[in-house]
Design a protein around this motif. Structure first.
Motif, mmCIF file in Angstrom:
data_model
loop_
_atom_site.group_PDB
_atom_site.id
_atom_site.type_symbol
_atom_site.label_atom_id
_atom_site.label_comp_id
_atom_site.label_asym_id
_atom_site.label_seq_id
_atom_site.Cartn_x
_atom_site.Cartn_y
_atom_site.Cartn_z
ATOM 1 N N THR A 1 83.439 50.704 91.578
ATOM 2 C CA THR A 1 82.583 49.535 91.690
ATOM 3 C C THR A 1 82.284 49.284 93.162
ATOM 4 O O THR A 1 83.178 49.402 94.013
ATOM 5 C CB THR A 1 83.236 48.285 91.071
ATOM 6 N N VAL B 1 83.967 44.362 85.046
ATOM 7 C CA VAL B 1 83.655 45.128 86.251
ATOM 8 C C VAL B 1 83.275 46.573 85.932
ATOM 9 O O VAL B 1 82.325 47.129 86.505
ATOM 10 C CB VAL B 1 84.854 45.105 87.228
ATOM 11 N N TYR B 2 84.010 47.208 85.002
ATOM 12 C CA TYR B 2 83.829 48.642 84.775
ATOM 13 C C TYR B 2 83.169 48.987 83.444
ATOM 14 O O TYR B 2 82.817 50.143 83.218
ATOM 15 C CB TYR B 2 85.188 49.355 84.855
#
Length: 260
Positions: free
Chosen positions: A248, A231-232
């Motif tokens: 996000t 995600v990051y």
């Protein structure tokens, strides 16, 4: 006579030297050619395997990354649904609004394995100045106390009411939230509203009787590297996420659903 013999000797010597030099050069060329041929053969033999290994490794890594991202997005969506369930209880909405953080586990346990058995994946969000951070992903090993044997799998949430409870998630892996770690744990119920004010953690579940009326804690809470990286990006640590330094778009609805 001596002159002719000497000339023959010189001629023989020169011929022998030339032959020796020719043989030496030929041997060197043969050895060089052989080495080059061997190197080419080794390269031809090794290159396909090496390429296959690299391509396979890259493919597996990419597949794992894509799968981790998919699971992370599903976990955010499921956490949003859990928050919707929590907000249906008017009394609990007040507790939720006062929380400094929340650890949401949308689905925990499998049947009789709930006690000290199957764990669950969850997200942690922290509130600062009325704003919620984006979710950091954690897994945990098991419920330490009080879960009812044979209970059904269900959603769980741990409201972090104190700074100590929030800071525990910034401290690293192998996090424990229970009385042995110095935390006061209170299970939420409509008739226990007065007791949550002094708690470090308030636990909630959508499965009636899951906790069996006993105080509950969680053990072996660990940072989920795969989900957080998916995600990051690589190199993002838990503190950066929990302090609002990583974002996000996937979590906008979840943050909006939590009261500021």
């Amino acid at each position: 006579m001596k002159s002719r013999l000497t000339g023959k000797l010189y001629t023989s010597t020169a011929i022998c030297a030339a032959l020796a030099l020719s043989l030496s050069l030929g041997a060197q060329q043969t050895m060089a050619a052989g080495s080059e041929t061997n190197a080419q053969a080794q390269a031809q033999a090794q290159t396909p395997a090496a390429k296959s290994s690299i391509e396979t490794t890259g493919s597996i890594s990419a597949a794992n990354h894509a799968e981790a991202g998919k699971e992370a997005r599903n976990l955010i969506d499921e956490s949003l649904a859990s928050v919707g369930q929590m907000r249906q209880d008017e009394g609990f909405r007040e507790v939720l609004s006062r929380a400094k953080g929340i650890y949401i586990v949308p689905e925990y346990g499998k049947g009789a394995a709930i006690i000290g058995g199957e764990g669950g994946a969850g997200v942690v969000l922290v509130k600062q100045d009325g704003e919620w951070s984006d979710p950091a992903f954690y897994n945990f090993g098991g419920v330490s106390l009080g879960a009812q044997a044979g209970g059904e799998a269900g959603a769980m949430a741990f409201l972090l009411m104190s700074d100590d409870a929030v800071n525990a998630f910034k401290s690293g892996n192998k996090i424990t939230l229970d009385a042995d770690a110095g935390f006061t744990i209170v299970n939420w119920s409509g008739d226990a509203e007065a007791s949550w004010g002094k708690a470090d953690v308030v636990t909630w579940s959508d499965t009636e009787g899951l906790f069996g009326g006993a105080s509950v804690g969680v053990t072996d809470i660990n940072w989920d590297d795969d989900s957080n990286m998916a995600v990051y990006g690589a190199g993002t640590d838990m503190t950066a996420i929990l302090e609002g330094e990583a974002e996000t778009d996937e979590a906008d609805e979840l943050k909006a659903a939590l009261p500021g």
